[in-house]
Design a protein around this motif. Sequence first.
Motif, PDB file in Angstrom:
ATOM      1  N   UNK A  19      -6.461  -0.777   1.141  1.00 38.45           N
ATOM      2  CA  UNK A  19      -6.082  -0.206  -0.150  1.00 38.45           C
ATOM      3  C   UNK A  19      -6.966   0.983  -0.496  1.00 38.45           C
ATOM      4  N   UNK A  20      -8.268   0.826  -0.263  1.00 37.86           N
ATOM      5  CA  UNK A  20      -9.192   1.931  -0.553  1.00 37.86           C
ATOM      6  C   UNK A  20      -8.844   3.161   0.266  1.00 37.86           C
ATOM      7  N   UNK A  21      -8.596   2.987   1.575  1.00 40.05           N
ATOM      8  CA  UNK A  21      -8.280   4.119   2.431  1.00 40.05           C
ATOM      9  C   UNK A  21      -6.958   4.762   2.020  1.00 40.05           C
ATOM     10  N   UNK A  22      -5.956   3.952   1.731  1.00 44.96           N
ATOM     11  CA  UNK A  22      -4.653   4.486   1.348  1.00 44.96           C
ATOM     12  C   UNK A  22      -4.739   5.238   0.022  1.00 44.96           C
ATOM     13  N   UNK A  23      -5.491   4.671  -0.934  1.00 47.17           N
ATOM     14  CA  UNK A  23      -5.687   5.359  -2.227  1.00 47.17           C
ATOM     15  C   UNK A  23      -6.410   6.685  -2.022  1.00 47.17           C
ATOM     16  N   UNK A  24      -7.435   6.681  -1.172  1.00 48.38           N
ATOM     17  CA  UNK A  24      -8.228   7.887  -0.925  1.00 48.38           C
ATOM     18  C   UNK A  24      -7.376   8.974  -0.282  1.00 48.38           C
TER      19      UNK A  24
ATOM     20  N   UNK B 142       0.856  -1.192   0.000  1.00 43.20           N
ATOM     21  CA  UNK B 142       0.000   0.000   0.000  1.00 43.20           C
ATOM     22  C   UNK B 142       0.890   1.238   0.000  1.00 43.20           C
ATOM     23  N   UNK B 143       0.428   2.341  -0.590  1.00 42.78           N
ATOM     24  CA  UNK B 143       1.196   3.581  -0.450  1.00 42.78           C
ATOM     25  C   UNK B 143       1.235   3.978   1.023  1.00 42.78           C
ATOM     26  N   UNK B 144       2.316   4.590   1.488  1.00 47.93           N
ATOM     27  CA  UNK B 144       2.469   4.837   2.926  1.00 47.93           C
ATOM     28  C   UNK B 144       1.563   5.914   3.488  1.00 47.93           C
TER      29      UNK B 144
END
Length: 391
Positions: A340-345, A291-293
């Motif tokens: 993933x959804x939260x990190x993308x958001x 995931x992006x940090x």
Amino acid sequence: MHTQIGIVGAGPAGLLLSHLLHLAGIDSVVVERQSRAHVEARIRAGVLEQGTVDVLRESGVGERMLREGLVHDGIELAFRGEKHRIRFPELTDGKRITVYGQHEVVRDLIAARLAAGGPIEFETEDLSVHGVQSDRPLIRYVKGGVQHEISCDFLAGCDGFHGVCRQAIPAGLMQVFEKVYPFSWLGILADAPPTQDELIYSNHDRGFALYSMRSPEVTRLYLQCDPADDIANWPDARIWDELHQRLEGGDGWRFREGRITQKGITAMRSFVSAPMRHGRLFLAGDAAHIVPPTGAKGMNLAVADVRRLARALDTFYASGRTEALDTYSDLCLKRVWKAQRFSWWMTSMLHRVEGATPFEREIQLAELDYVTSSEAGARTIAENYVGLPFD
């Protein structure tokens, strides 16, 4: 050698899995390519969800974390020159986060495994896994010029994104989902006592910036930069100047500078490999997902994975039942995709996107305004940031 669980990778996922299995009376061997010194010195994430803190504490390896970790009750989102605080406890039934470096967690776990006599094979070469679809998978490696082979009942691939375990899965049995973001993070560690009690996420016209910390003496800071940039283009003076511009607003707050001890550029990507089980091989942590940090989820997802896997293996050895092993991948992936959804958001909301239209920029700022002025919006950030339930 034969062991019940062969674990590849001595990061937080592999070490915690070995520790949890030990508490359940299940044998394991951890095999790692790098040296112990290298593993204990790798600087990675440092934000622990409430669930991660609870797992470490309940399993007996959280004493130093509880003594030295920095407990935070919120974060601040900065945009248009102003900071807005998201308060965690009142939005999440008292949950918090703890700032405690991943390398510190690794040190605690290595100490616990070695104190219990748990075998960890560091500094191995030609590491490979075989027979993942068979009843007796194998780990092979060379150490000290001698070929070694470990047979096991099950394999746990905790060897990260570039490890050998995922590569051992036969072609056509794995589906990959990936997104590469058009920006990177330039991160630094500085010998400077933090001047802020909580993390600051800043959306600035010049790009994203994050003010964080690792200890009462060390500050951790990040800047959004071009993925093709070279760290040589960023002397210390330029880094500090850019951080001051992006983080400091009109409230008079200023952060301390200090000697930069580490700096580097990290690519931003989302990655999921599904399923997370192939025969007798179970993937966990970065071997299965990245995931992006921005959302601070990487190590926390690894802890959730191995906690579930350890419980499933305990059930299997205690009763012979396989239901928990059979549902391991599906249940882990439900949590992974929410992270993933939260990190993308969070990433989409906070970063400057090259070529974005004025309309898109205003929508981004409106999103930030909403989540910082609405209790419902703030709760969405708070409950995801402190961590969704592990079960």
